[in-house]
Design a protein around this motif. Sequence first.
Motif, PDB file in Angstrom:
ATOM      1  N   ALA A 133       3.318   6.556  -3.779  1.00 31.56           N
ATOM      2  CA  ALA A 133       4.344   6.602  -3.200  1.00 31.56           C
ATOM      3  C   ALA A 133       5.622   7.452  -3.677  1.00 31.56           C
ATOM      4  CB  ALA A 133       4.628   5.203  -2.507  1.00 31.56           C
ATOM      5  N   ALA A 134       5.771   7.070  -4.858  1.00 30.24           N
ATOM      6  CA  ALA A 134       6.909   7.646  -5.660  1.00 30.24           C
ATOM      7  C   ALA A 134       6.875   9.309  -5.497  1.00 30.24           C
ATOM      8  CB  ALA A 134       7.163   7.280  -7.052  1.00 30.24           C
ATOM      9  N   TYR A 135       5.568   9.565  -5.727  1.00 26.29           N
ATOM     10  CA  TYR A 135       5.364  10.976  -6.065  1.00 26.29           C
ATOM     11  C   TYR A 135       5.741  11.646  -4.876  1.00 26.29           C
ATOM     12  CZ  TYR A 135       3.579  15.480  -7.616  1.00 26.29           C
ATOM     13  OH  TYR A 135       3.625  16.559  -7.815  1.00 26.29           O
ATOM     14  N   LEU A 136       4.967  10.931  -3.843  1.00 25.24           N
ATOM     15  CA  LEU A 136       5.369  11.610  -2.536  1.00 25.24           C
ATOM     16  C   LEU A 136       6.667  11.715  -1.900  1.00 25.24           C
ATOM     17  CD1 LEU A 136       2.462   9.700  -0.307  1.00 25.24           C
ATOM     18  CD2 LEU A 136       2.565  12.243  -1.122  1.00 25.24           C
TER      19      LEU A 136
ATOM     20  N   GLU B  25      -0.338   1.228  -9.045  1.00 30.88           N
ATOM     21  CA  GLU B  25      -0.999   2.506  -8.702  1.00 30.88           C
ATOM     22  C   GLU B  25      -0.384   2.959  -7.483  1.00 30.88           C
ATOM     23  OE1 GLU B  25      -5.470   1.762  -8.563  1.00 30.88           O
ATOM     24  OE2 GLU B  25      -5.490   1.012 -10.496  1.00 30.88           O
ATOM     25  N   ASP B  26      -0.200   2.089  -6.339  1.00 29.70           N
ATOM     26  CA  ASP B  26       0.165   2.477  -5.032  1.00 29.70           C
ATOM     27  C   ASP B  26       1.643   2.766  -5.307  1.00 29.70           C
ATOM     28  OD1 ASP B  26      -1.628   1.689  -2.697  1.00 29.70           O
ATOM     29  OD2 ASP B  26      -2.067   0.214  -4.185  1.00 29.70           O
TER      30      ASP B  26
ATOM     31  N   LYS C 248       0.961  -1.206   0.031  1.00 27.50           N
ATOM     32  CA  LYS C 248       0.038   0.059   0.137  1.00 27.50           C
ATOM     33  C   LYS C 248       0.949   1.374   0.032  1.00 27.50           C
ATOM     34  CE  LYS C 248      -3.887  -1.896   0.003  1.00 27.50           C
ATOM     35  NZ  LYS C 248      -4.320  -1.767  -1.467  1.00 27.50           N
ATOM     36  N   ALA C 249       0.460   2.241  -0.805  1.00 22.61           N
ATOM     37  CA  ALA C 249       1.243   3.394  -0.863  1.00 22.61           C
ATOM     38  C   ALA C 249       1.835   4.123   0.367  1.00 22.61           C
ATOM     39  CB  ALA C 249       0.455   4.604  -1.593  1.00 22.61           C
ATOM     40  N   ASP C 250       0.788   4.111   1.391  1.00 22.91           N
ATOM     41  CA  ASP C 250       1.501   4.770   2.753  1.00 22.91           C
ATOM     42  C   ASP C 250       2.297   4.045   3.374  1.00 22.91           C
ATOM     43  OD1 ASP C 250      -0.505   3.059   3.171  1.00 22.91           O
ATOM     44  OD2 ASP C 250      -1.438   3.895   4.868  1.00 22.91           O
ATOM     45  N   ARG C 251       2.284   2.602   3.270  1.00 24.87           N
ATOM     46  CA  ARG C 251       3.289   1.685   3.799  1.00 24.87           C
ATOM     47  C   ARG C 251       4.552   1.626   3.204  1.00 24.87           C
ATOM     48  NH1 ARG C 251       4.020   0.376   7.890  1.00 24.87           N
ATOM     49  NH2 ARG C 251       4.345  -1.456   7.879  1.00 24.87           N
TER      50      ARG C 251
ATOM     51  N   GLU D  34       6.353   4.967   4.080  1.00 21.51           N
ATOM     52  CA  GLU D  34       6.895   4.631   5.444  1.00 21.51           C
ATOM     53  C   GLU D  34       8.116   3.997   5.372  1.00 21.51           C
ATOM     54  OE1 GLU D  34       4.017   3.318   8.179  1.00 21.51           O
ATOM     55  OE2 GLU D  34       2.707   4.816   7.683  1.00 21.51           O
ATOM     56  N   GLN D  35       8.190   2.798   4.663  1.00 17.98           N
ATOM     57  CA  GLN D  35       9.281   1.711   4.461  1.00 17.98           C
ATOM     58  C   GLN D  35      10.491   2.384   3.585  1.00 17.98           C
ATOM     59  OE1 GLN D  35       8.677  -1.696   2.241  1.00 17.98           O
ATOM     60  NE2 GLN D  35      10.094  -2.534   2.833  1.00 17.98           N
ATOM     61  N   ALA D  36      10.022   3.189   2.673  1.00 12.10           N
ATOM     62  CA  ALA D  36      11.041   3.844   2.002  1.00 12.10           C
ATOM     63  C   ALA D  36      11.946   4.852   2.868  1.00 12.10           C
ATOM     64  CB  ALA D  36      10.624   4.667   0.849  1.00 12.10           C
ATOM     65  N   MET D  37      11.049   5.721   3.781  1.00 13.34           N
ATOM     66  CA  MET D  37      11.703   6.456   4.655  1.00 13.34           C
ATOM     67  C   MET D  37      12.539   5.884   5.731  1.00 13.34           C
ATOM     68  SD  MET D  37      10.644   9.632   3.397  1.00 13.34           S
ATOM     69  CE  MET D  37      10.927  10.748   4.492  1.00 13.34           C
ATOM     70  N   GLU D  38      12.446   4.747   5.943  1.00 12.88           N
ATOM     71  CA  GLU D  38      13.108   3.881   6.762  1.00 12.88           C
ATOM     72  C   GLU D  38      14.598   3.493   5.923  1.00 12.88           C
ATOM     73  OE1 GLU D  38      11.453   0.513   8.964  1.00 12.88           O
ATOM     74  OE2 GLU D  38      13.637  -0.073   9.450  1.00 12.88           O
ATOM     75  N   LEU D  39      14.316   2.633   4.853  1.00  9.45           N
ATOM     76  CA  LEU D  39      15.526   2.293   3.926  1.00  9.45           C
ATOM     77  C   LEU D  39      16.352   3.428   3.448  1.00  9.45           C
ATOM     78  CD1 LEU D  39      13.399   0.228   1.130  1.00  9.45           C
ATOM     79  CD2 LEU D  39      14.723  -0.565   3.386  1.00  9.45           C
ATOM     80  N   LYS D  40      16.023   4.684   3.288  1.00 12.22           N
ATOM     81  CA  LYS D  40      16.813   5.498   2.670  1.00 12.22           C
ATOM     82  C   LYS D  40      17.975   6.155   3.792  1.00 12.22           C
ATOM     83  CE  LYS D  40      14.536   9.949   4.069  1.00 12.22           C
ATOM     84  NZ  LYS D  40      15.492  10.053   5.136  1.00 12.22           N
TER      85      LYS D  40
END
Length: 221
Positions: A93-96, A88-89, A62-65, A68-74
Motif C-alpha cells: 500500500a505504501a508504494y502505491l 507485506e500488505d 489488506k493492501a487495497d483496503r 483506500e483508507q489512506a486516500m480518505e485519511l489524507k
Amino acid sequence: MEIYLDTANSDHVEFANRYPFLDGITTNPSIIAKESFEHKEIMKHINEKVNGKIWMQVTEEKADRMYEQAMELKDWVDHPVIKLPMTEDGLEAAYLLREKNIEVNMTLIYTLSQVVLAAKANVTYISPYIGRLDDQSLQGQQFIQHAKEIIQSLGASTKIIGASIRTTQVVSDLARFGYDAVTVPFPILKKMFHSPLTQEGLTAFQEDWESYMERTEIHKP
Ligand code: G3P
C-alpha cells in the motif's frame, strides 16, 4: 531534526500550538483510543491548531483496503503523513501511495531487513521503535545507526523518525548524531524544557531582584 509530538490529546495539542517551530503531531491507533471523540473530528481539530505535518495510521489489514483508507485519511488534514505497519500488505500500500506523491511512514520497524525493503521502496519515513527495542535489549540506538547506513548505501531518501522515546537523552542523542526526525510523548517534551538548576538559578535571581527593588524603593528621593 524534525520534532513531533506523539499525541491526540487536545491539551497537549494546545501546548504544541504555543511552539510553532515544532514540526507537527504524530498519532497511532492506541493514541486515538485514549480520546473520546470520533477519529475524523480529532484529526480535524489537530489540523486547526497545528501548522505542521499530521500523521495518521491506517487500521485496515489488506493492501487495497489500506490504500483506500489512506486516500480518505489524507483529505482530513492539510499536510498528511500516512502511517502503515511494516508488513507485506503495508509496504504494498505504501508504494502505491508514494506513486500518488503521498508521504508515507512504515511503522513498527524492528529488523534491518525491514529497513532494507522500506528503503528500497523509498518510503518517506521509517519509524524504528527505539524504546521497545531497548526493552528487549535490542540496542535501539545501534539499530538506527545501522538503519541509517542501509538507507545511505541504497541511495534512498527515506528518513528515520525515532519513535517509542523513553528519555530526553535519546532525543538529544538523535539530534547530536544528525537523525532526521523524532516523535516524543508529551511528558518527554515537557521534561526537555526543564532543569532543576535552571529553576534554582531563577529563584536566586528573583530573590536578589526583589531585595534590590526594596532597597532602591527606600532610597528613592
Ligand atoms: O511513536 C510510537 C509510540 O507511540 C509508541 O511508544 O511508548 O508505546 O513504545 P511506546
